[in-house]
Design an enzyme around this catalytic site. Structure first.
Site, short mmCIF file in Angstrom:
data_model
loop_
_atom_site.label_atom_id
_atom_site.label_comp_id
_atom_site.label_asym_id
_atom_site.label_seq_id
_atom_site.Cartn_x
_atom_site.Cartn_y
_atom_site.Cartn_z
N CYS A 1 0.85 -1.19 0.00
CA CYS A 1 0.00 0.00 0.00
C CYS A 1 0.89 1.23 0.00
O CYS A 1 2.09 1.15 0.14
CB CYS A 1 -0.84 0.06 1.26
N GLN A 2 0.26 2.38 -0.13
CA GLN A 2 1.03 3.62 -0.03
C GLN A 2 0.33 4.60 0.89
O GLN A 2 -0.91 4.63 0.98
CB GLN A 2 1.25 4.22 -1.41
#
Lengths: 276, 276
Positions: free
Chosen positions: B2-3
């Site tokens: 994820c970011q």
């Protein structure tokens, strides 16, 4: 006075038709221009949109009118501030977590000299009597059932019990939902209707818009709509009696309790049109 | 993986430029298409938008790119599911209330065999390790300071203390904010930059878009942007060291603590690119 809108359904349904009429009251056909909010449940979680702009002009409200979010439980609120300033933290609905579920609450009314003892597990973020009442309800439920959520009918009785103490302080029309059931309590003004098979055409009071639900539904669909004032002019809305707490499940009322309101409170309530 | 994207500012600032590049990674320039969320604080309260559609195509993300919501603290997250299903209840950021303030949390990483004891005051709604870690942080802070919020530097030390136990279970990059300060912790990947007077032009990596901040800012503006990977290709981003917990206030780092990560955990983390 603020206004409330609730929807409880048997199958995921979009609220765009009702919300279009309701949102018009946020500054266009009525004067509730001090913010709005709407929460859409998806099972245990929910999407909560709030704005301190009016529902008539807010880009967030515009998104909701155009983007059909399907949900079995929706609560919306448009605000005309009487207690608390026009800040985001005072916009309804409010959200808290209890027993691993999100709970959503919106209030129409005005509570006087309401200074409950809060242990600290739930504390208001803003300065409205409404959020204070919500924290009191959540704390009361948690105290009665510290481990986990009881069956919904026990929950409804506990809610009536906690609500009774709060109603002594004034007008306490509210909608409360945990994604399974929607609880609606009336002190003064609240109406509901159930739309089910065979569906027909409904026409909004606040916008020249009709919809033939027969074209967009199936026999499995059933929708209860709860609102401070009726939203359509060609359907029969049932008025809540003062003190009624109704639990809605799968698009229909499944339990009705009466929370007694002392006559002196009822007389004061009848004269009060404020909203926080 | 994820970011994460965080923004902490001296004056209310809109995040549309950074969010445009960041949102492109939700399915357009990268594969984080399992939902997104963004929270904008306004003082103690916040607007939280979450969607289980990708940030690249979601109408909610589109609204955020077009509607400049000004905020001093923003946290956003795009998700590539590794633990927990693609349900709304598993979309970051998560929100809880503590000491009469909303708290927002988003996580990038993967915690293994993480089974903390929760007393029940905070319970996860979804089934991610991330929300479980957030509940653990909130419970730990409440336990250390049961009455009210301590000064921010004491809070930061307590956070480092609780974080240390959680990092033993794996990758725990996170952003946490209460509307006053933004806390960023790095296990593996996190970068930040501070934009301040004299401002210059920035160019996004993920979209052919530049902005000359000198045209839209005043000397009072200062903005810290924190991200899993740099968002622009013509600015100098500072990489967090593994174990660093940085508190940002008014658009700049004001305290840096190091949470020691045991070498065997660090070696495992380096090989792990998962995200919940």
């Amino acid at each position: 006075m603020c206004q409330l809108l609730g929807m409880n359904c048997a199958t995921p349904t979009d609220v765009t038709f009702s919300f279009t009429g309701f949102a018009a009251r946020g500054g266009l056909t009525d004067h509730h221009a001090d913010g709005f909010g709407v929460a859409f449940f998806e099972d245990k979680a929910c999407r909560l949109f709030i704005d301190n702009q009016s529902a008539g002009t807010s880009p967030v409200a515009d998104l909701i009118k155009r983007y059909p979010i399907k949900s079995k439980n929706v609560i919306s609120h448009i605000r005309k501030a009487t207690q608390g300033t026009v800040l985001l933290e005072n916009c309804h609905p409010f959200m808290r977590e209890l027993w691993g579920r999100h709970w959503i609450f919106a209030h129409n009314g005005d509570l006087k000299s309401f200074l409950p003892f809060l242990s600290g597990v739930y504390q208001p973020v803003g300065d409205t009597d409404s959020e204070l009442a919500f924290c009191t309800l959540m704390q009361g439920l948690r105290k009665r059932f510290p481990g986990s959520q009881p069956p919904l009918n026990e929950l409804c009785h506990a809610l009536a019990d906690i609500t009774r103490e709060i109603t002594l302080h004034g007008v306490f029309n509210y909608l409360l939902c945990n994604g399974q059931a929607l609880f609606a309590h009336c002190s003064t003004h609240l109406y509901y209707l159930v739309r089910q098979w065979p569906f027909s055409t409904a026409h909004l009071i606040d916008a020249d818009l009709s919809i033939d639900f027969a074209q967009v539904t199936t026999p499995d669909d059933r929708v209860a709509v709860i609102a401070t004032q009726p939203l359509t002019d060609n359907e029969t809305w049932t008025r809540f009696a003062p003190g009624e707490l109704i639990m809605f499940e799968d698009g229909r009322p499944t339990m009705t309790l009466t929370v007694p309101i002392p006559p002196e409170v009822q007389a004061k309530n009848a004269a009060n049109t404020a909203c926080t």
